[in-house]
Design a protein around this motif. Structure first.
Motif, PDB file in Angstrom:
ATOM      1  N   TYR A 175     -11.353   3.082   8.680  1.00 51.72           N
ATOM      2  CA  TYR A 175     -10.358   2.403   8.334  1.00 51.72           C
ATOM      3  C   TYR A 175     -10.771   1.243   7.196  1.00 51.72           C
ATOM      4  CZ  TYR A 175      -6.345  -0.754   8.203  1.00 51.72           C
ATOM      5  OH  TYR A 175      -5.226  -1.630   7.868  1.00 51.72           O
ATOM      6  N   ILE A 208       0.910  -1.281  -0.051  1.00 55.66           N
ATOM      7  CA  ILE A 208       0.040   0.063  -0.019  1.00 55.66           C
ATOM      8  C   ILE A 208       0.724   1.227  -0.013  1.00 55.66           C
ATOM      9  CG2 ILE A 208      -0.446  -0.548   2.636  1.00 55.66           C
ATOM     10  CD1 ILE A 208      -2.704   1.407   2.379  1.00 55.66           C
ATOM     11  N   TYR A 259      -1.564   7.644  13.544  1.00 54.99           N
ATOM     12  CA  TYR A 259      -0.740   7.395  12.460  1.00 54.99           C
ATOM     13  C   TYR A 259       0.006   8.943  12.061  1.00 54.99           C
ATOM     14  CZ  TYR A 259       0.577   7.562   7.527  1.00 54.99           C
ATOM     15  OH  TYR A 259       1.216   7.696   6.279  1.00 54.99           O
ATOM     16  N   ASP A 316       2.040  -2.332  19.839  1.00 55.20           N
ATOM     17  CA  ASP A 316       1.561  -3.598  19.651  1.00 55.20           C
ATOM     18  C   ASP A 316       2.006  -4.233  18.202  1.00 55.20           C
ATOM     19  OD1 ASP A 316       0.970  -4.284  22.318  1.00 55.20           O
ATOM     20  OD2 ASP A 316      -0.844  -3.313  22.366  1.00 55.20           O
ATOM     21  N   PRO A 317       1.885  -5.460  18.173  1.00 54.45           N
ATOM     22  CA  PRO A 317       1.878  -6.259  16.792  1.00 54.45           C
ATOM     23  C   PRO A 317       0.899  -5.737  15.930  1.00 54.45           C
ATOM     24  CG  PRO A 317       2.189  -7.752  18.370  1.00 54.45           C
ATOM     25  CD  PRO A 317       1.626  -6.635  19.038  1.00 54.45           C
ATOM     26  N   GLY A 318       1.319  -5.439  14.817  1.00 52.31           N
ATOM     27  CA  GLY A 318       0.373  -5.060  13.529  1.00 52.31           C
ATOM     28  C   GLY A 318      -0.256  -3.744  13.812  1.00 52.31           C
ATOM     29  N   VAL A 319       0.078  -3.033  14.479  1.00 53.25           N
ATOM     30  CA  VAL A 319      -0.831  -1.587  14.854  1.00 53.25           C
ATOM     31  C   VAL A 319      -0.289  -0.500  13.800  1.00 53.25           C
ATOM     32  CG1 VAL A 319       1.242  -0.429  16.394  1.00 53.25           C
ATOM     33  CG2 VAL A 319      -1.560  -0.226  16.985  1.00 53.25           C
ATOM     34  N   GLY A 320       0.920  -0.733  12.872  1.00 54.38           N
ATOM     35  CA  GLY A 320       1.281   0.036  12.027  1.00 54.38           C
ATOM     36  C   GLY A 320       2.501   0.652  11.973  1.00 54.38           C
ATOM     37  N   PRO A 351      -4.772  -2.736  13.292  1.00 56.58           N
ATOM     38  CA  PRO A 351      -5.028  -3.160  11.547  1.00 56.58           C
ATOM     39  C   PRO A 351      -4.820  -4.003  11.147  1.00 56.58           C
ATOM     40  CG  PRO A 351      -4.000  -0.898  12.297  1.00 56.58           C
ATOM     41  CD  PRO A 351      -4.013  -1.432  13.637  1.00 56.58           C
ATOM     42  N   ARG A 352      -3.843  -4.757  11.281  1.00 56.87           N
ATOM     43  CA  ARG A 352      -3.503  -6.263  10.862  1.00 56.87           C
ATOM     44  C   ARG A 352      -4.429  -7.295  11.083  1.00 56.87           C
ATOM     45  NH1 ARG A 352       1.571  -8.122  12.551  1.00 56.87           N
ATOM     46  NH2 ARG A 352       2.578  -6.770  10.908  1.00 56.87           N
ATOM     47  N   ALA A 354      -2.585   6.161   2.631  1.00 57.46           N
ATOM     48  CA  ALA A 354      -2.800   5.609   3.963  1.00 57.46           C
ATOM     49  C   ALA A 354      -4.116   6.175   4.722  1.00 57.46           C
ATOM     50  CB  ALA A 354      -1.593   6.568   5.039  1.00 57.46           C
ATOM     51  N   TYR A 355      -4.636   5.300   5.483  1.00 61.20           N
ATOM     52  CA  TYR A 355      -5.729   6.087   6.446  1.00 61.20           C
ATOM     53  C   TYR A 355      -5.195   7.136   7.551  1.00 61.20           C
ATOM     54  CZ  TYR A 355      -9.204   6.468   9.864  1.00 61.20           C
ATOM     55  OH  TYR A 355     -10.141   7.063  10.748  1.00 61.20           O
ATOM     56  N   ASN A 410      -7.642  -6.424   9.001  1.00 64.97           N
ATOM     57  CA  ASN A 410      -7.291  -6.751   7.540  1.00 64.97           C
ATOM     58  C   ASN A 410      -7.539  -8.037   7.236  1.00 64.97           C
ATOM     59  OD1 ASN A 410      -5.998  -4.235   7.441  1.00 64.97           O
ATOM     60  ND2 ASN A 410      -4.109  -4.699   6.872  1.00 64.97           N
ATOM     61  N   THR A 414       5.725  -0.398  11.039  1.00 59.84           N
ATOM     62  CA  THR A 414       6.553  -0.347   9.569  1.00 59.84           C
ATOM     63  C   THR A 414       5.746   0.334   8.709  1.00 59.84           C
ATOM     64  OG1 THR A 414       7.143  -2.506  10.440  1.00 59.84           O
ATOM     65  CG2 THR A 414       7.724  -2.337   8.272  1.00 59.84           C
ATOM     66  N   PHE A 415       4.727   0.317   8.703  1.00 61.04           N
ATOM     67  CA  PHE A 415       3.922   1.171   7.544  1.00 61.04           C
ATOM     68  C   PHE A 415       4.421   2.631   7.570  1.00 61.04           C
ATOM     69  CE2 PHE A 415      -0.116   3.495   6.226  1.00 61.04           C
ATOM     70  CZ  PHE A 415       0.368   3.269   4.751  1.00 61.04           C
TER      71      PHE A 415
HETATM   72  N1  LIG Z   1      -2.545   4.279   8.576  1.00 58.71           N
HETATM   73  C1  LIG Z   1      -2.801   3.055   7.798  1.00 58.71           C
HETATM   74  N2  LIG Z   1      -3.247   3.114   6.953  1.00 58.71           N
HETATM   75  C2  LIG Z   1      -3.421   2.061   5.971  1.00 58.71           C
HETATM   76  N3  LIG Z   1      -3.143   1.031   6.412  1.00 58.71           N
HETATM   77  C3  LIG Z   1      -2.552   0.886   7.538  1.00 58.71           C
HETATM   78  C4  LIG Z   1      -2.257   1.839   8.514  1.00 58.71           C
HETATM   79  N4  LIG Z   1      -1.631   1.511   9.482  1.00 58.71           N
HETATM   80  C5  LIG Z   1      -1.399   0.231   9.308  1.00 58.71           C
HETATM   81  N5  LIG Z   1      -1.971  -0.451   7.911  1.00 58.71           N
HETATM   82  C6  LIG Z   1      -2.197  -1.584   7.670  1.00 58.71           C
HETATM   83  O1  LIG Z   1      -1.573  -2.522   8.971  1.00 58.71           O
HETATM   84  C7  LIG Z   1      -0.754  -3.542   8.286  1.00 58.71           C
HETATM   85  C8  LIG Z   1       0.009  -3.832   9.449  1.00 58.71           C
HETATM   86  O2  LIG Z   1       0.918  -2.852   9.704  1.00 58.71           O
HETATM   87  P1  LIG Z   1       2.393  -2.818  10.095  1.00 58.71           P
HETATM   88  O3  LIG Z   1       3.268  -4.150   9.563  1.00 58.71           O
HETATM   89  O4  LIG Z   1       3.002  -1.405   9.736  1.00 58.71           O
HETATM   90  O5  LIG Z   1       2.369  -3.333  11.862  1.00 58.71           O
HETATM   91  P2  LIG Z   1       3.611  -3.410  12.656  1.00 58.71           P
HETATM   92  O6  LIG Z   1       3.448  -2.527  13.910  1.00 58.71           O
HETATM   93  O7  LIG Z   1       4.895  -2.963  12.258  1.00 58.71           O
HETATM   94  O8  LIG Z   1       3.618  -4.643  13.110  1.00 58.71           O
HETATM   95  P3  LIG Z   1       4.755  -5.795  13.705  1.00 58.71           P
HETATM   96  O9  LIG Z   1       5.107  -5.343  15.300  1.00 58.71           O
HETATM   97  O10 LIG Z   1       4.122  -6.992  13.763  1.00 58.71           O
HETATM   98  O11 LIG Z   1       5.898  -5.585  12.820  1.00 58.71           O
HETATM   99  C9  LIG Z   1      -0.202  -2.810   7.225  1.00 58.71           C
HETATM  100  O12 LIG Z   1       0.277  -4.076   6.077  1.00 58.71           O
HETATM  101  C10 LIG Z   1      -1.310  -2.102   6.609  1.00 58.71           C
HETATM  102  O13 LIG Z   1      -1.997  -3.012   5.662  1.00 58.71           O
END
Ligand SMILES: Nc1ncnc2c1ncn2[C@@H]1O[C@H](COP(=O)(O)OP(=O)(O)OP(=O)(O)O)[C@@H](O)[C@H]1O
Ligand SMILES: [Mg+2]
Length: 266
Positions: free
Chosen positions: A199, A17, A28, A50-54, A230-231, A22-23, A234, A56-57
């Motif tokens: 979202y 994405i 964010y 936390d895991p999957g909260v966003g 978010p994850r 981005a949302y 999804n 890396t994005f």
């Molecule tokens: N603001 C946003 N807008 C759109 N999509 C988002 C947003 N934030 C998160 N996502 C979605 O959530 C998914 C998971 O986010 P991400 O991989 O960044 O989580 P993480 O915090 O790095 O997790 P981990 O701790 O497991 O590495 C992304 O692939 C994306 O699809």
């Protein structure tokens, strides 16, 4: 396929994405704001959640917002290699042929950073993702490696990202040399109940959806079960679309979402 059944142009929640899609949730934007503050002040910052909260994005969005003529980004997720690979990668990234001994390598990296910042006026940006996996020795090394005795400002930006317990680890006595230098800390929180609706609809629109596919109670169930991560939203959404398609339901209702939840073992 569920895509044509629900008249979608593509599958929602693609891995690649674009940051412009981005949302803009509250956190964010808050995290990006904190990273922009670090961009101006330079030095070390911490991004946790936390895991999957966003995380890396958000880091990807930050990275893509930087002008490549002024910033040189080195992104390194700790899950992918040993720390020596990281030091060597840093040297390479700074345009140097990595030295063999660690002590020489460190001096080389420090000189490379200074040269880049002072002579070429390019700020090196180091993004260390999944830092909760870092060994103690590595955290201690970072305090040494990024200790610059320069008068004016720090010649680099270093962002450490990871799960929330990284923060408590850094608070331990033996990591004080590192944690005392951290000038920005931001913890990304899950989406609020209201944000989950926006979202989900945002991502469905990006996938080409022209009308609401999810009923209100279905979204309510997704929001409750995902707790706003978010994850999880999804995966739960895509799974619901798959089940809905199998059941030939034009709208995804609560029953479909419940089946998806059960299937995922949530
Ligand atoms: N603001 C946003 N807008 C759109 N999509 C988002 C947003 N934030 C998160 N996502 C979605 O959530 C998914 C998971 O986010 P991400 O991989 O960044 O989580 P993480 O915090 O790095 O997790 P981990 O701790 O497991 O590495 C992304 O692939 C994306 O699809
Ligand atoms: Mg991540």
């Amino acid at each position: 396929m569920y895509k044509s059944f629900y008249s979608l142009a593509k599958a929602p929640f693609s891995k690649d994405i674009n940051p412009k899609d981005a949302y803009g949730s509250k956190d964010y934007q808050g995290a990006l704001g904190a990273l922009q503050y670090l961009q101006k002040s330079k030095g070390m910052g911490l991004l946790i959640g936390d895991p999957g909260v966003g995380k890396t994005f958000t880091l990807r969005s930050f990275r893509e917002s930087l002008n490549p003529a002024l910033y040189h980004v080195v992104y390194f997720p700790l899950s992918t290699g040993g720390v020596m690979d990281f030091y060597r990668g840093l040297a390479y990234g700074l345009g140097e042929e990595p030295k063999f001994r660690k002590v020489d390598l460190f001096r080389q990296i420090q000189q490379g950073i200074e040269r880049m910042a002072v002579d070429r006026k390019i700020t090196p940006v180091f993004i260390l993702d999944e830092m909760h996996m870092a060994k103690d020795a590595f955290l201690q090394d970072l305090a040494i490696l990024f200790n610059f005795q320069m008068d004016s400002s720090n010649p680099f930006i270093l962002v450490m990202a990871g799960l929330p317990h990284l923060k408590s680890r850094l608070a331990l006595n033996h990591h004080r040399p590192l944690s005392q230098r951290v000038i920005m800390k931001y913890e990304i929180q899950p989406l609020s109940r209201e944000e989950v609706t926006f979202y989900l609809e945002h991502h469905m629109k990006l996938a080409g959806s022209k009308m609401p596919i999810f009923t209100e109670p279905a979204i309510e169930t997704i929001a409750t079960r995902s707790q706003g991560w978010p994850r999880v939203i999804n995966t739960l959404t895509v799974n619901s679309l798959l089940f809905g398609f199998q059941m030939k339901k034009e709208q995804i209702d609560e029953e479909v979402v419940r089946m998806a939840i059960e299937d995922m073992g949530l």
